[in-house]
Design a protein around this motif. Structure first.
Motif, PDB file in Angstrom:
ATOM      1  N   VAL A  26     -72.016  29.688  14.658  1.00 15.02           N
ATOM      2  CA  VAL A  26     -72.455  29.592  16.049  1.00 15.02           C
ATOM      3  C   VAL A  26     -71.452  28.743  16.817  1.00 15.02           C
ATOM      4  CG1 VAL A  26     -74.264  28.784  17.601  1.00 15.02           C
ATOM      5  CG2 VAL A  26     -74.877  29.847  15.412  1.00 15.02           C
ATOM      6  N   VAL A  27     -70.859  29.336  17.851  1.00 16.17           N
ATOM      7  CA  VAL A  27     -69.881  28.635  18.688  1.00 16.17           C
ATOM      8  C   VAL A  27     -70.582  28.143  19.943  1.00 16.17           C
ATOM      9  CG1 VAL A  27     -67.734  28.854  19.989  1.00 16.17           C
ATOM     10  CG2 VAL A  27     -68.024  30.079  17.816  1.00 16.17           C
ATOM     11  N   THR A  28     -70.363  26.898  20.284  1.00 18.53           N
ATOM     12  CA  THR A  28     -70.943  26.347  21.511  1.00 18.53           C
ATOM     13  C   THR A  28     -69.916  25.452  22.190  1.00 18.53           C
ATOM     14  OG1 THR A  28     -72.797  25.107  22.443  1.00 18.53           O
ATOM     15  CG2 THR A  28     -71.943  24.360  20.333  1.00 18.53           C
ATOM     16  N   ARG A  29     -70.005  25.424  23.491  1.00 19.23           N
ATOM     17  CA  ARG A  29     -69.075  24.593  24.274  1.00 19.23           C
ATOM     18  C   ARG A  29     -69.889  23.709  25.210  1.00 19.23           C
ATOM     19  NH1 ARG A  29     -65.036  25.882  28.678  1.00 19.23           N
ATOM     20  NH2 ARG A  29     -65.705  28.040  28.605  1.00 19.23           N
ATOM     21  N   PRO A  30     -70.102  22.433  24.848  1.00 17.04           N
ATOM     22  CA  PRO A  30     -70.870  21.531  25.713  1.00 17.04           C
ATOM     23  C   PRO A  30     -70.298  21.480  27.117  1.00 17.04           C
ATOM     24  CG  PRO A  30     -70.489  20.527  23.568  1.00 17.04           C
ATOM     25  CD  PRO A  30     -69.671  21.781  23.597  1.00 17.04           C
ATOM     26  N   GLY A  31     -71.201  21.467  28.073  1.00 19.16           N
ATOM     27  CA  GLY A  31     -70.785  21.500  29.471  1.00 19.16           C
ATOM     28  C   GLY A  31     -70.710  22.903  30.024  1.00 19.16           C
ATOM     29  N   HIS A  32     -70.773  23.913  29.154  1.00 17.10           N
ATOM     30  CA  HIS A  32     -70.716  25.300  29.596  1.00 17.10           C
ATOM     31  C   HIS A  32     -71.905  26.108  29.081  1.00 17.10           C
ATOM     32  CE1 HIS A  32     -69.583  29.580  29.428  1.00 17.10           C
ATOM     33  NE2 HIS A  32     -68.929  29.321  30.553  1.00 17.10           N
ATOM     34  N   THR A  33     -72.272  25.915  27.823  1.00 13.17           N
ATOM     35  CA  THR A  33     -73.352  26.693  27.219  1.00 13.17           C
ATOM     36  C   THR A  33     -74.662  26.461  27.958  1.00 13.17           C
ATOM     37  OG1 THR A  33     -72.283  26.538  25.055  1.00 13.17           O
ATOM     38  CG2 THR A  33     -74.612  27.152  25.090  1.00 13.17           C
ATOM     39  N   HIS A  34     -75.339  27.537  28.328  1.00  8.74           N
ATOM     40  CA  HIS A  34     -76.623  27.431  28.995  1.00  8.74           C
ATOM     41  C   HIS A  34     -77.707  27.092  27.973  1.00  8.74           C
ATOM     42  CE1 HIS A  34     -75.608  28.929  33.064  1.00  8.74           C
ATOM     43  NE2 HIS A  34     -74.621  29.528  32.418  1.00  8.74           N
ATOM     44  N   ARG A  35     -78.520  26.099  28.329  1.00  7.14           N
ATOM     45  CA  ARG A  35     -79.557  25.662  27.407  1.00  7.14           C
ATOM     46  C   ARG A  35     -80.576  26.773  27.143  1.00  7.14           C
ATOM     47  NH1 ARG A  35     -81.337  22.039  30.228  1.00  7.14           N
ATOM     48  NH2 ARG A  35     -80.041  20.302  29.549  1.00  7.14           N
ATOM     49  N   ASN A  36     -80.951  27.511  28.174  1.00 13.85           N
ATOM     50  CA  ASN A  36     -81.929  28.589  27.974  1.00 13.85           C
ATOM     51  C   ASN A  36     -81.389  29.638  27.004  1.00 13.85           C
ATOM     52  OD1 ASN A  36     -83.630  27.330  29.767  1.00 13.85           O
ATOM     53  ND2 ASN A  36     -83.075  28.604  31.508  1.00 13.85           N
ATOM     54  N   ASN A  37     -80.115  30.028  27.187  1.00 16.96           N
ATOM     55  CA  ASN A  37     -79.524  31.010  26.277  1.00 16.96           C
ATOM     56  C   ASN A  37     -79.444  30.465  24.857  1.00 16.96           C
ATOM     57  OD1 ASN A  37     -79.228  32.623  28.488  1.00 16.96           O
ATOM     58  ND2 ASN A  37     -77.032  32.389  28.669  1.00 16.96           N
ATOM     59  N   PHE A  38     -79.131  29.178  24.745  1.00 16.20           N
ATOM     60  CA  PHE A  38     -79.033  28.578  23.417  1.00 16.20           C
ATOM     61  C   PHE A  38     -80.392  28.586  22.726  1.00 16.20           C
ATOM     62  CE2 PHE A  38     -78.487  25.358  20.196  1.00 16.20           C
ATOM     63  CZ  PHE A  38     -77.173  25.518  19.796  1.00 16.20           C
ATOM     64  N   GLU A  39     -81.448  28.311  23.457  1.00 15.33           N
ATOM     65  CA  GLU A  39     -82.787  28.320  22.867  1.00 15.33           C
ATOM     66  C   GLU A  39     -83.193  29.733  22.457  1.00 15.33           C
ATOM     67  OE1 GLU A  39     -85.065  26.526  25.926  1.00 15.33           O
ATOM     68  OE2 GLU A  39     -84.541  24.462  25.369  1.00 15.33           O
ATOM     69  N   ILE A  40     -82.818  30.733  23.283  1.00 14.54           N
ATOM     70  CA  ILE A  40     -83.109  32.125  22.918  1.00 14.54           C
ATOM     71  C   ILE A  40     -82.377  32.497  21.633  1.00 14.54           C
ATOM     72  CG2 ILE A  40     -82.770  34.528  23.614  1.00 14.54           C
ATOM     73  CD1 ILE A  40     -83.208  33.617  26.518  1.00 14.54           C
ATOM     74  N   MET A  41     -81.081  32.139  21.565  1.00 11.72           N
ATOM     75  CA  MET A  41     -80.308  32.432  20.360  1.00 11.72           C
ATOM     76  C   MET A  41     -80.913  31.753  19.142  1.00 11.72           C
ATOM     77  SD  MET A  41     -76.491  31.136  19.419  1.00 11.72           S
ATOM     78  CE  MET A  41     -77.230  29.499  19.256  1.00 11.72           C
ATOM     79  N   ARG A  42     -81.284  30.482  19.294  1.00 11.98           N
ATOM     80  CA  ARG A  42     -81.892  29.748  18.178  1.00 11.98           C
ATOM     81  C   ARG A  42     -83.169  30.429  17.703  1.00 11.98           C
ATOM     82  NH1 ARG A  42     -84.805  24.657  20.179  1.00 11.98           N
ATOM     83  NH2 ARG A  42     -86.074  26.409  20.954  1.00 11.98           N
ATOM     84  N   ASP A  43     -84.030  30.808  18.638  1.00 12.58           N
ATOM     85  CA  ASP A  43     -85.296  31.433  18.254  1.00 12.58           C
ATOM     86  C   ASP A  43     -85.066  32.772  17.555  1.00 12.58           C
ATOM     87  OD1 ASP A  43     -86.505  29.267  19.418  1.00 12.58           O
ATOM     88  OD2 ASP A  43     -86.963  30.295  21.316  1.00 12.58           O
ATOM     89  N   LEU A  44     -84.082  33.541  18.036  1.00 13.79           N
ATOM     90  CA  LEU A  44     -83.797  34.828  17.399  1.00 13.79           C
ATOM     91  C   LEU A  44     -83.255  34.631  15.988  1.00 13.79           C
ATOM     92  CD1 LEU A  44     -82.188  36.787  20.376  1.00 13.79           C
ATOM     93  CD2 LEU A  44     -84.459  37.131  19.381  1.00 13.79           C
ATOM     94  N   LEU A  45     -82.367  33.664  15.809  1.00 15.81           N
ATOM     95  CA  LEU A  45     -81.819  33.415  14.478  1.00 15.81           C
ATOM     96  C   LEU A  45     -82.883  32.891  13.520  1.00 15.81           C
ATOM     97  CD1 LEU A  45     -78.362  31.809  15.378  1.00 15.81           C
ATOM     98  CD2 LEU A  45     -78.781  34.077  14.404  1.00 15.81           C
ATOM     99  N   GLU A  46     -83.831  32.110  14.029  1.00 18.35           N
ATOM    100  CA  GLU A  46     -84.885  31.586  13.165  1.00 18.35           C
ATOM    101  C   GLU A  46     -85.794  32.706  12.644  1.00 18.35           C
ATOM    102  OE1 GLU A  46     -86.884  28.627  15.420  1.00 18.35           O
ATOM    103  OE2 GLU A  46     -85.409  27.043  14.976  1.00 18.35           O
ATOM    104  N   ARG A  47     -85.855  33.821  13.351  1.00 15.79           N
ATOM    105  CA  ARG A  47     -86.710  34.927  12.928  1.00 15.79           C
ATOM    106  C   ARG A  47     -86.021  35.836  11.914  1.00 15.79           C
ATOM    107  NH1 ARG A  47     -87.626  35.261  18.771  1.00 15.79           N
ATOM    108  NH2 ARG A  47     -89.529  34.087  19.261  1.00 15.79           N
ATOM    109  N   THR A  48     -84.745  35.617  11.685  1.00 20.05           N
ATOM    110  CA  THR A  48     -84.033  36.415  10.684  1.00 20.05           C
ATOM    111  C   THR A  48     -84.234  35.791   9.311  1.00 20.05           C
ATOM    112  OG1 THR A  48     -81.971  35.180  10.931  1.00 20.05           O
ATOM    113  CG2 THR A  48     -82.311  37.048  12.414  1.00 20.05           C
ATOM    114  N   SER A  49     -83.812  36.530   8.286  1.00 24.35           N
ATOM    115  CA  SER A  49     -84.007  36.048   6.916  1.00 24.35           C
ATOM    116  C   SER A  49     -82.893  35.114   6.459  1.00 24.35           C
ATOM    117  CB  SER A  49     -84.094  37.244   5.958  1.00 24.35           C
ATOM    118  OG  SER A  49     -82.914  38.032   6.049  1.00 24.35           O
ATOM    119  N   HIS A  50     -81.852  34.958   7.256  1.00 23.93           N
ATOM    120  CA  HIS A  50     -80.718  34.132   6.855  1.00 23.93           C
ATOM    121  C   HIS A  50     -80.407  33.124   7.954  1.00 23.93           C
ATOM    122  CE1 HIS A  50     -80.190  36.928   3.586  1.00 23.93           C
ATOM    123  NE2 HIS A  50     -80.079  37.933   4.451  1.00 23.93           N
ATOM    124  N   ALA A  51     -80.252  31.900   7.553  1.00 22.56           N
ATOM    125  CA  ALA A  51     -79.941  30.841   8.512  1.00 22.56           C
ATOM    126  C   ALA A  51     -78.443  30.798   8.777  1.00 22.56           C
ATOM    127  CB  ALA A  51     -80.411  29.496   7.969  1.00 22.56           C
TER     128      ALA A  51
END
Length: 519
Positions: free
Chosen positions: A454-479
């Motif tokens: 997971v690539v992130t750039r502080p100061g640019h990454t949108h928090r809402n998008n990051f939370e959506i990505m996190r929630d989607l990855l948590e629902r997969t079988s692989h972390a």
């Protein structure tokens, strides 16, 4: 192979004070500007503030006994017996008279008038004592003392004149009565007594202390006001910083990233300066030493416990512009620089950039890969090589034909076969996927890869998008395997990175170029 995620630090949320401190630290410019504005405003106000001074004279109140016959019939202050404060209030009203203000204004001269005198003079009792304080306020120290003393003196003069008029009136009455009744009327003693006190002062009021010129202005001094404005500015600046933090919907720093998604930080990639940013030229030395070392660190962590070949690595992010595509390219170039074969596939079909970054003249199409099984092309037939980068093969499509979503679905059904062939052809397969916080295309790849970065750039990454990505990855079988932090100020550039640079420059091995994290 998939690795379980590990929390790289305590998951306990930071305290409220720590969160506020981080907010102020991240928005220190705003906090500083607000503080400086407050201090500058106070200094500007001090420069135009009208100077005000205060001086006080004291008057002793000595009320007469109700049984004293000496001043019987005269309007003097007498002791009420039951309420001393009432006597002082009466005395203050008597002293602060319009007649005293009129006479004071005449003596003070312009620009004083009776109303200004009354507005500038206050007569109040001093605590529980028998003292009246005559306090005057003016713009100059000497003028202030003069006003207080003049008003006090004229207030007592008004009382003296009143006493004289009353005594003269009483004497006239007594003398008339004496003439009518003859010398034996017994009024001569009273007349003699009144004649004795006629030219004296009011016995109930006397000055005990004159006002002296003040040495300082009214209110806080200039240093105190500046210090108070500094404190107020710091409070307002902190509030502004915290408010901006609450309104800002972008991830601020690495601490917030780890609070939202506690994963190991595989590497921190430093930000390159503007002068050093140039387009990639397809050579292994296109990566500056700190960036190359960061991706080399990623590679070592991914392969430290495994010697298997054909390892598949997916690179994704939460938002577009986080540096996902550039990271995928840099990772593939770094792997190729070790002598291992690597295939880089651009699966960000909605916005493919890999071909442009690597300087490929002709972009490729995936149409042949999604044809029917009998006519579909082999991956090896559509791969392109990158001039100057041995061991690197690239599949960089032109994007979705006619923006057809059906094409994406068809391609994703072919993912297992495409990746299986890629693993047979190369030691590593690097996939540049679409930003998972904006579109769900990358979810189809998660189950077919060994590692998710997971690539992130502080100061640019949108928090809402990051939370959506996190929630989607948590629902997969692989972390996910870990995080890649871009443009990170913590990633210092040690001088060791310069080791050998001058030697390489003298031998003319080529000009280093820096990759810009643009996407």
């Amino acid at each position: 192979m998939h690795r379980p995620s590990q929390v790289s630090r305590s998951e306990a949320p930071a305290g409220t004070l720590s969160a506020y401190a981080r907010a102020i630290r991240r928005n220190w410019v705003i906090a500083s500007l607000v503080t400086l504005t407050a201090v500058a405003s106070s200094i500007a106000w001090l420069s135009v503030r009208e100077s005000r001074y205060e001086a006080t004279a004291q008057v002793l109140v000595s009320p007469l006994s109700p049984a004293d016959p000496t001043y019987f019939g005269l309007q003097l202050i007498r002791d009420s017996g039951d309420d001393p404060t009432r006597v002082l209030r009466t005395a203050s009203t008597i002293v602060r008279s319009p007649q005293a203000a009129q006479r004071t204004a005449a003596l003070m001269g312009r620009p004083w008038n009776p109303k200004q005198v009354l507005d500038s003079v206050e007569v109040v009792p001093q605590g529980q004592s028998s003292i009246l304080e005559v306090t005057a306020r003016a713009n100059e120290p000497r003028e202030t003392a003069r006003l207080a003393n003049t008003f006090t003196r004229e207030a007592l003069a008004v009382r003296r004149d009143l006493l004289r008029r009353q005594i003269n009136g009483t004497l006239s009455e007594l003398r008339g009565r004496q003439e009518e009744g003859g010398p034996g009327t017994g009024l001569s003693g009273r007349i003699s007594q009144l004649e004795t006190i006629r030219d004296g002062e009011d016995p109930t009021l006397s000055v005990v202390q004159a006002a002296s010129p003040p040495t300082s202005q009214i209110g806080a001094s200039t240093p105190v006001i500046v210090v108070l404005s500094l404190i107020v500015g710091l409070v307002l600046g902190a509030a502004a910083a915290i408010l901006r933090e609450l309104l800002n919907r972008r991830i601020r720093d690495e601490d917030e990233v780890l609070d939202l998604l506690p994963l190991p930080v595989l590497a921190r990639v430093p930000e390159t300066n503007r002068r050093a940013r140039q387009s990639m030229n397809g050579a292994a030395w296109a990566l500056p030493s700190p960036i190359h070392e960061a991706f080399r660190t990623v590679l070592i962590q991914l392969t430290s416990d495994s010697d298997e070949s054909g390892r598949t690595i997916m690179v994704t992010s939460a938002s577009s512009g986080d540096g996902k595509s550039t990271s995928a390219v840099n990772l593939a170039v770094s792997i190729a620089a070790t002598g291992q074969s690597v295939i880089l596939i651009d699966f960000d079909l909605r916005k493919p950039d890999v071909g442009r970054m690597l300087g490929l003249e002709e972009e490729q199409s995936l149409l042949s890969l999604v044809a029917s099984d009998s006519t579909s092309a082999r991956l090896a037939d559509v791969l392109a090589t990158v001039p100057g980068v041995p061991n690197l093969s690239v599949l960089a499509p032109i994007g979705m034909p006619d923006r057809a979503l059906g094409f994406v679905e068809t391609l994703h059904r072919r993912v297992p076969a495409v990746l299986a062939e890629a693993k047979e052809l190369a030691d590593f397969v690097v996939l540049d996927s679409a930003p998972l916080g904006e579109v769900s295309d990358a979810l189809r790849l998660v189950d077919h890869v060994d590692d998710v970065i997971v690539v992130t750039r502080p100061g640019h990454t949108h928090r809402n998008n990051f939370e959506i990505m996190r929630d989607l990855l948590e629902r997969t079988s692989h972390a996910p395997t870990g995080l890649l932090i871009l443009d990170d100020t913590k990633a210092a550039r040690p001088r060791y990175y310069d080791y050998g640079a001058r030697y390489a420059g003298r031998r003319g091995t080529g000009k280093r170029r820096l990759a810009r994290f643009s996407r």
